[in-house]
Enzyme design. Structure first.
Site, mmCIF file in Angstrom:
data_model
loop_
_atom_site.group_PDB
_atom_site.id
_atom_site.type_symbol
_atom_site.label_atom_id
_atom_site.label_comp_id
_atom_site.label_asym_id
_atom_site.label_seq_id
_atom_site.Cartn_x
_atom_site.Cartn_y
_atom_site.Cartn_z
ATOM 1 N N LYS A 198 31.408 10.663 -21.740
ATOM 2 C CA LYS A 198 32.269 11.502 -20.874
ATOM 3 C C LYS A 198 31.613 11.452 -19.308
ATOM 4 C CE LYS A 198 34.858 12.919 -24.191
ATOM 5 N NZ LYS A 198 36.236 12.300 -24.257
ATOM 6 N N ARG A 240 30.465 20.301 -26.324
ATOM 7 C CA ARG A 240 30.314 20.202 -24.946
ATOM 8 C C ARG A 240 30.405 21.567 -24.144
ATOM 9 N NH1 ARG A 240 34.513 18.637 -22.741
ATOM 10 N NH2 ARG A 240 35.884 17.926 -24.361
ATOM 11 N N SER A 283 42.223 17.516 -26.107
ATOM 12 C CA SER A 283 41.629 17.565 -27.445
ATOM 13 C C SER A 283 42.676 18.461 -28.599
ATOM 14 C CB SER A 283 40.349 18.211 -27.422
ATOM 15 O OG SER A 283 40.524 19.657 -26.985
ATOM 16 N N TYR A 340 23.210 17.567 -28.317
ATOM 17 C CA TYR A 340 24.556 17.212 -28.757
ATOM 18 C C TYR A 340 25.156 16.153 -28.153
ATOM 19 C CZ TYR A 340 29.536 17.552 -29.679
ATOM 20 O OH TYR A 340 30.665 17.054 -29.771
ATOM 21 N N ASP A 373 39.487 6.788 -27.222
ATOM 22 C CA ASP A 373 39.059 7.846 -26.375
ATOM 23 C C ASP A 373 39.293 7.708 -24.827
ATOM 24 O OD1 ASP A 373 38.260 10.551 -26.154
ATOM 25 O OD2 ASP A 373 36.128 10.085 -25.599
ATOM 26 N N ARG A 390 30.661 15.553 -36.487
ATOM 27 C CA ARG A 390 31.054 14.389 -35.865
ATOM 28 C C ARG A 390 30.622 13.161 -36.694
ATOM 29 N NH1 ARG A 390 34.097 14.352 -30.919
ATOM 30 N NH2 ARG A 390 34.390 16.224 -30.153
ATOM 31 N N CYS A 412 44.970 17.030 -30.343
ATOM 32 C CA CYS A 412 46.341 16.541 -30.362
ATOM 33 C C CYS A 412 46.302 15.416 -31.277
ATOM 34 C CB CYS A 412 46.786 16.510 -28.938
ATOM 35 S SG CYS A 412 47.149 18.219 -28.017
ATOM 36 N N HIS A 460 41.069 9.263 -19.685
ATOM 37 C CA HIS A 460 40.813 9.571 -21.048
ATOM 38 C C HIS A 460 41.827 9.200 -22.258
ATOM 39 C CE1 HIS A 460 39.936 13.575 -23.502
ATOM 40 N NE2 HIS A 460 39.204 12.628 -24.146
HETATM 41 C C1 OXD Z 1 36.089 15.245 -26.360
HETATM 42 C C2 OXD Z 1 35.914 13.891 -27.140
HETATM 43 O O1 OXD Z 1 35.766 16.173 -26.376
HETATM 44 O O2 OXD Z 1 36.286 12.825 -27.350
HETATM 45 O O3 OXD Z 1 37.658 14.877 -25.525
HETATM 46 O O4 OXD Z 1 34.912 14.294 -27.950
HETATM 47 MN MN MN Z 2 37.819 12.639 -25.721
#
Ligand code: OXD
Ligand code: MN
Length: 590
Positions: free
Chosen positions: A210, A73, A252, A201, A281, A374, A254, A230
């Site tokens: 998102k 991102r 992210s 991506y 998520d 991913r 964590c 989130h």
């Molecule tokens: C993020 C994801 O970046 O879930 O939070 O990919």
């Molecule tokens: Mn996320």
């Protein structure tokens, strides 16, 4: 338009307008049928866009590589396009909508020439649920179509349920030439519109995730009285078979996916405890008919980070990737046509291709998989997927948990004093950077409710919305907690074992929600005593446990200064309730 799957005028008008703009050779409506998808997979394999993997070992699985300049991102190029800059607030990049449309249309114009436009009707949330919202994504990428089919509910049924309604989110994705300097991910919350150009991506182009389910939906939630967060959602089942649900937000890196799919420690498994994953998520939450807060996961799959996923860290996630999965930017093992990534096991393939598509020598010290590589896997693949995953009414949330990565400051767990104090705790969420990411280690980033990159409007107004939701829910509101699995000792070792043992903390949290567990009042909230967390079977000294269940007033006085500075950016959008919470915290700290 021939072959359109709907008569909905608002959809047909918009699609036609975009056809005129980008000029595709061909338009294909995605009906969601297996036949159509199988043909698209075959086409992507024929053009080299995807590689079909070993059908015996990884049935239905494919490998894709993005351009090497397009692997994550891009927050600097993600814009919230509201009429005024103030509406987007200080935490977002902003552009005036008229200017943004003109810029984006100039980039997109004629960019589908020689390509096919795929029209993807999709639903975020189970089709027909009152939580759910429809979207249409236009894309020139088969990879996007096939990922959207895993991550959302795609097909004609979405259009049938939508009927003539104009309440759907417009999404235009144009790969263009994947130019970094012309890459933009733009949200227009007032227009229910997303435009993404020059990327392939996932996080930038799977517009349901998102862009819609957080940035656009957070704004819709503010207008309509619900919340887009989130957050993972998990259900914890006790030996009596009762399941209680927790929603949890973490920045992210964590361990959100790991917590969502937690495997209880053996002694708990033997007693009959189980954890069920509803989502890893995103959570959409609203007040239910019984006055409690109910949540659904609007997604239909997992877009998880591959490196570090292994049988120990997250066996459920690993199992989810064993079929019908699309891998992006991982290592291709040429010996058996499978995939590999750092942290999967200790046996990197000898005959392999790295994420860039080059021959890879695992002994040369370079990484084979991109650190942000991913897997896109259907949620139903997950062995611990909740029976309520498809439920139209969602699951009732008992506790909301915030967390971050703090070496010293935050204790293992604390409970907020009440809802408004809990909103304060969420608003001051923060995490220290790790050596895993580039840049300095130990730098603090404030990330309120883990929504900093994902809130579609002014963050101060978002705090206000949280406070309003609390008033709506009254005494039926979930209790709010904060956790920190990442406390370090003086030698830099983690004190708390983490992973499955985090369940011990979740049990205290759920007991608190029922008024069953003990806690001590401190300046920051309620903290369990050392006898209140079950540590049977884990190796932690009483002294260390005491340490991570205590509040250091000196460190927190410093923290309060940092919060004061952080709060300044919200100006008069900061709710008075939160300014008051900060003053009270300072007073309690002395
Ligand atoms: C993020 C994801 O970046 O879930 O939070 O990919
Ligand atoms: Mn996320």
């Amino acid at each position: 338009m021939n072959n359109a799957l709907t008569n909905n005028k608002s959809i047909l008008d918009w699609v036609n307008e975009k056809i005129d703009l980008v000029k595709p050779d061909k338009v294909v409506w995605i009906d969601g049928s297996e036949e159509q998808l199988e043909a698209l997979r075959a086409e992507a394999v024929a053009t080299g866009e995807m590689i079909k993997l070993n059908e015996e070992k990884l049935p239905g699985c494919y490998l894709h590589r993005t351009a090497i300049n397009d692997v994550a991102r891009v927050e600097q190029r993600t814009l919230i396009c509201t009429p005024t800059k103030e509406q987007a607030g200080p935490t977002n990049n902003w552009m005036e909508p008229g200017e943004a449309y003109e810029m984006l249309y100039n980039i997109a114009r004629d960019s589908y020439k020689g390509r096919t436009m795929y029209v993807i009707p999709y639903s975020m949330g189970p089709i027909g649920s009152m939580f759910s919202k429809a979207g249409i994504e236009l894309t020139d990428s088969i990879y996007v179509v096939l990922n959207m089919v895993i991550m959302t509910r795609v097909g004609k049924e979405v259009l049938d349920v939508l009927g003539d309604s104009n309440d759907w989110v417009r999404g235009l994705h144009c790969k263009c030439d994947i130019e970094e300097e012309n890459r933009y991910i733009c949200q227009f919350p007032q227009d229910n519109t997303i435009i993404s150009v020059n990327s392939g991506y996932g996080g930038n182009v799977l517009l349901g995730k998102k862009c819609f389910a957080l940035r656009i939906a957070s704004y819709q939630g503010k207008l309509e009285g619900w919340m887009a967060e989130h957050m993972l959602i998990l259900g914890l089942e006790n030996p009596e078979g009762e399941v209680k649900y927790i929603a949890a937000a973490f920045p992210s890196a964590c361990g959100k996916t790991n917590l969502a799919m937690l495997i209880p420690p053996e002694i708990y498994r033997n007693k009959g405890y189980k954890v069920w994953c509803v989502g890893d998520d995103i959570a959409w939450m609203r007040k239910g008919p019984d006055g409690r807060l109910w949540a659904v996961n609007p997604e239909n799959g997992f877009f998880g980070v591959a490196p570090g996923t292994n049988v120990k860290s997250n066996p459920n996630a690993l199992e989810s990737t064993k079929k019908n999965t699309i891998f992006t930017n991982v290592v291709h093992n040429l010996d058996d046509n499978t995939v590999w990534w750092e942290g999967l096991d200790k046996n990197p393939p000898m005959n392999a291709v790295n994420w860039k598509g080059e021959p890879w020598d695992c002994t040369d010290g370079s990484k084979g998989a991109h650190p942000n590589s991913r897997f896109t896997s259907p949620a139903i693949n997950c062995p611990c997927i909740s029976s309520e995953f498809e439920s139209a009414q969602g699951v009732p949330i008992s506790a909301i948990v915030f967390g971050g990565r703090r070496a010293k400051t935050a204790p293992l767990v604390y409970q907020s004093r009440d809802w408004v104090n809990g909103v304060f705790v969420g608003s001051i969420m923060s995490s220290e950077t790790t050596a895993a990411a580039s840049g300095a280690v130990g730098v603090l980033r404030r990330d309120p409710m883990a929504m900093r990159p994902f809130c579609g409007y002014h963050m101060g107004d978002y705090f206000k919305h949280w406070i309003e939701m609390g008033k709506e829910l009254g005494d039926k509101a979930p209790k709010i907690f904060n956790v920190n699995w990442f406390r370090l000792d003086d030698e830099g070792n983690f004190i708390w074992p983490g992973f499955g043992d985090n369940m011990r903390v979740l049990l205290w949290i759920l007991d608190r929600c029922e008024g069953k567990a003990n806690a001590n009042e401190t300046a920051i909230g309620y903290i369990p005593g050392i006898e209140d967390i079950d540590v049977e079977g884990i190796d932690i000294s009483e002294e260390n446990l005491k340490d991570i269940l205590s509040v250091d007033a000196e460190i927190w006085r410093e923290e309060a200064k940092g919060i004061t500075e952080f709060y300044e950016m919200f100006g008069d959008h900061l709710p008075a309730e939160l300014a008051n919470e900060l003053e009270q915290l300072k007073a309690r700290l002395g």
